[in-house]
Design a protein around this motif. Structure first.
Motif, PDB file in Angstrom:
ATOM      1  N   ARG A 186     -12.605 -31.688  -6.952  1.00 16.31           N
ATOM      2  CA  ARG A 186     -11.610 -30.735  -6.468  1.00 16.31           C
ATOM      3  C   ARG A 186     -12.158 -29.311  -6.496  1.00 16.31           C
ATOM      4  O   ARG A 186     -11.597 -28.407  -5.899  1.00 16.31           O
ATOM      5  N   ASN A 187     -13.262 -29.116  -7.193  1.00 14.56           N
ATOM      6  CA  ASN A 187     -13.904 -27.798  -7.258  1.00 14.56           C
ATOM      7  C   ASN A 187     -15.132 -27.729  -6.355  1.00 14.56           C
ATOM      8  O   ASN A 187     -16.054 -26.959  -6.626  1.00 14.56           O
ATOM      9  N   TRP A 188     -15.141 -28.509  -5.295  1.00 19.34           N
ATOM     10  CA  TRP A 188     -16.335 -28.600  -4.464  1.00 19.34           C
ATOM     11  C   TRP A 188     -16.752 -27.247  -3.908  1.00 19.34           C
ATOM     12  O   TRP A 188     -17.919 -27.032  -3.645  1.00 19.34           O
ATOM     13  N   ALA A 189     -15.837 -26.337  -3.705  1.00 18.96           N
ATOM     14  CA  ALA A 189     -16.159 -25.038  -3.118  1.00 18.96           C
ATOM     15  C   ALA A 189     -16.501 -23.983  -4.164  1.00 18.96           C
ATOM     16  O   ALA A 189     -16.734 -22.817  -3.819  1.00 18.96           O
ATOM     17  N   ASN A 190     -16.506 -24.393  -5.415  1.00 16.78           N
ATOM     18  CA  ASN A 190     -16.804 -23.463  -6.501  1.00 16.78           C
ATOM     19  C   ASN A 190     -18.309 -23.435  -6.748  1.00 16.78           C
ATOM     20  O   ASN A 190     -18.915 -24.472  -7.000  1.00 16.78           O
ATOM     21  N   ARG A 191     -18.892 -22.262  -6.704  1.00 22.28           N
ATOM     22  CA  ARG A 191     -20.334 -22.147  -6.896  1.00 22.28           C
ATOM     23  C   ARG A 191     -20.781 -22.693  -8.242  1.00 22.28           C
ATOM     24  O   ARG A 191     -21.895 -23.195  -8.388  1.00 22.28           O
ATOM     25  N   GLN A 192     -19.913 -22.610  -9.237  1.00 25.98           N
ATOM     26  CA  GLN A 192     -20.286 -23.071 -10.578  1.00 25.98           C
ATOM     27  C   GLN A 192     -20.408 -24.597 -10.662  1.00 25.98           C
ATOM     28  O   GLN A 192     -20.872 -25.125 -11.673  1.00 25.98           O
ATOM     29  N   SER A 193     -20.015 -25.302  -9.605  1.00 28.71           N
ATOM     30  CA  SER A 193     -20.156 -26.758  -9.595  1.00 28.71           C
ATOM     31  C   SER A 193     -21.574 -27.200  -9.248  1.00 28.71           C
ATOM     32  O   SER A 193     -21.879 -28.387  -9.289  1.00 28.71           O
ATOM     33  N   TYR A 194     -22.433 -26.262  -8.901  1.00 27.29           N
ATOM     34  CA  TYR A 194     -23.762 -26.597  -8.403  1.00 27.29           C
ATOM     35  C   TYR A 194     -24.857 -26.006  -9.284  1.00 27.29           C
ATOM     36  O   TYR A 194     -24.773 -24.865  -9.728  1.00 27.29           O
ATOM     37  N   PHE A 195     -25.873 -26.846  -9.555  1.00 32.71           N
ATOM     38  CA  PHE A 195     -26.985 -26.421 -10.393  1.00 32.71           C
ATOM     39  C   PHE A 195     -28.131 -25.848  -9.579  1.00 32.71           C
ATOM     40  O   PHE A 195     -28.820 -24.932 -10.024  1.00 32.71           O
ATOM     41  N   TYR A 196     -28.367 -26.478  -8.428  1.00 32.57           N
ATOM     42  CA  TYR A 196     -29.575 -26.193  -7.674  1.00 32.57           C
ATOM     43  C   TYR A 196     -29.233 -25.600  -6.316  1.00 32.57           C
ATOM     44  O   TYR A 196     -28.275 -26.032  -5.673  1.00 32.57           O
ATOM     45  N   TRP A 197     -30.065 -24.659  -5.891  1.00 34.62           N
ATOM     46  CA  TRP A 197     -29.836 -23.956  -4.635  1.00 34.62           C
ATOM     47  C   TRP A 197     -31.137 -23.821  -3.865  1.00 34.62           C
ATOM     48  O   TRP A 197     -32.203 -23.635  -4.447  1.00 34.62           O
ATOM     49  N   GLY A 198     -31.025 -23.909  -2.537  1.00 33.95           N
ATOM     50  CA  GLY A 198     -32.158 -23.621  -1.688  1.00 33.95           C
ATOM     51  C   GLY A 198     -32.255 -22.133  -1.416  1.00 33.95           C
ATOM     52  O   GLY A 198     -31.328 -21.375  -1.755  1.00 33.95           O
ATOM     53  N   PRO A 199     -33.340 -21.697  -0.796  1.00 37.04           N
ATOM     54  CA  PRO A 199     -33.529 -20.271  -0.500  1.00 37.04           C
ATOM     55  C   PRO A 199     -32.690 -19.775   0.658  1.00 37.04           C
ATOM     56  O   PRO A 199     -32.535 -18.557   0.824  1.00 37.04           O
ATOM     57  N   GLY A 200     -32.158 -20.687   1.460  1.00 40.05           N
ATOM     58  CA  GLY A 200     -31.282 -20.296   2.553  1.00 40.05           C
ATOM     59  C   GLY A 200     -31.961 -20.284   3.907  1.00 40.05           C
ATOM     60  O   GLY A 200     -33.185 -20.177   4.022  1.00 40.05           O
ATOM     61  N   THR A 201     -31.145 -20.410   4.938  1.00 41.70           N
ATOM     62  CA  THR A 201     -31.605 -20.297   6.323  1.00 41.70           C
ATOM     63  C   THR A 201     -30.573 -19.479   7.082  1.00 41.70           C
ATOM     64  O   THR A 201     -29.376 -19.655   6.900  1.00 41.70           O
ATOM     65  N   ARG A 202     -31.044 -18.572   7.918  1.00 37.82           N
ATOM     66  CA  ARG A 202     -30.142 -17.629   8.564  1.00 37.82           C
ATOM     67  C   ARG A 202     -29.623 -18.174   9.885  1.00 37.82           C
ATOM     68  O   ARG A 202     -30.379 -18.706  10.708  1.00 37.82           O
ATOM     69  N   VAL A 203     -28.332 -17.996  10.082  1.00 33.93           N
ATOM     70  CA  VAL A 203     -27.671 -18.364  11.342  1.00 33.93           C
ATOM     71  C   VAL A 203     -27.031 -17.111  11.922  1.00 33.93           C
ATOM     72  O   VAL A 203     -26.260 -16.427  11.239  1.00 33.93           O
ATOM     73  N   THR A 204     -27.372 -16.838  13.174  1.00 36.71           N
ATOM     74  CA  THR A 204     -26.801 -15.684  13.870  1.00 36.71           C
ATOM     75  C   THR A 204     -26.133 -16.165  15.145  1.00 36.71           C
ATOM     76  O   THR A 204     -26.775 -16.804  15.976  1.00 36.71           O
ATOM     77  N   VAL A 205     -24.854 -15.856  15.278  1.00 36.11           N
ATOM     78  CA  VAL A 205     -24.098 -16.260  16.461  1.00 36.11           C
ATOM     79  C   VAL A 205     -23.681 -14.999  17.203  1.00 36.11           C
ATOM     80  O   VAL A 205     -22.975 -14.143  16.647  1.00 36.11           O
ATOM     81  N   SER A 206     -24.096 -14.908  18.442  1.00 39.07           N
ATOM     82  CA  SER A 206     -23.776 -13.731  19.235  1.00 39.07           C
ATOM     83  C   SER A 206     -22.652 -14.056  20.216  1.00 39.07           C
ATOM     84  O   SER A 206     -22.600 -15.146  20.784  1.00 39.07           O
ATOM     85  N   SER A 207     -21.782 -13.080  20.391  1.00 40.43           N
ATOM     86  CA  SER A 207     -20.636 -13.302  21.282  1.00 40.43           C
ATOM     87  C   SER A 207     -20.920 -12.790  22.684  1.00 40.43           C
ATOM     88  O   SER A 207     -21.917 -12.129  22.923  1.00 40.43           O
TER      89      SER A 207
END
Length: 125
Positions: A104-125
């Motif tokens: 039930r806390n799936w959206a809580n950052r504290q539920s996760y131990f490991y993280w990737g460095p990220g990938t950027r998404v840019t959406v232009s209108s």
């Protein structure tokens, strides 16, 4: 430890699609919740979607429900986020995460131990 590496980000016009991938390596025995988060400039990191890897149950933020699909390929140790009907407000850095918090806390950052460095998404209108 667990290593997560995202790929698939890029620039796309509104209404377009992108598929993000997260390659998972290492010992994942203590994780059963995998998710995607995003952080737009000047905003908090927010949960986008998550999957309970044991039975495949998925969870989505209201803002992406019906447009994004989270899935996993256990044979390839890869997590995906299919993003359709992209909007300008989907622009953000997207992060893959792994953990074992309460479902039930799936959206809580504290539920996760490991993280990737990220990938950027840019959406232009």
């Amino acid at each position: 430890p667990v290593e997560l590496v995202e790929s698939g980000g890029g620039s796309v016009q509104a209404g377009g699609s992108l598929t993000l991938s997260c390659a998972v390596s290492g010992n994942t025995y203590n994780t059963y919740l995998m998710g995607w988060f995003r952080q737009a400039p000047g905003k908090e990191r927010e949960g986008v979607a998550s999957i309970y890897i044991t039975d495949g149950t998925t969870y989505y933020a209201d803002s992406v429900l019906g447009r994004f699909t989270i899935s996993q390929d256990k044979a390839k140790n890869t997590l995906y986020l299919q993003m359709d009907s992209l909007r300008s407000d989907d622009t953000a850095m997207y992060y893959c995460a792994a953990g074992r918090g309460l479902l039930r806390n799936w959206a809580n950052r504290q539920s996760y131990f490991y993280w990737g460095p990220g990938t950027r998404v840019t959406v232009s209108s």
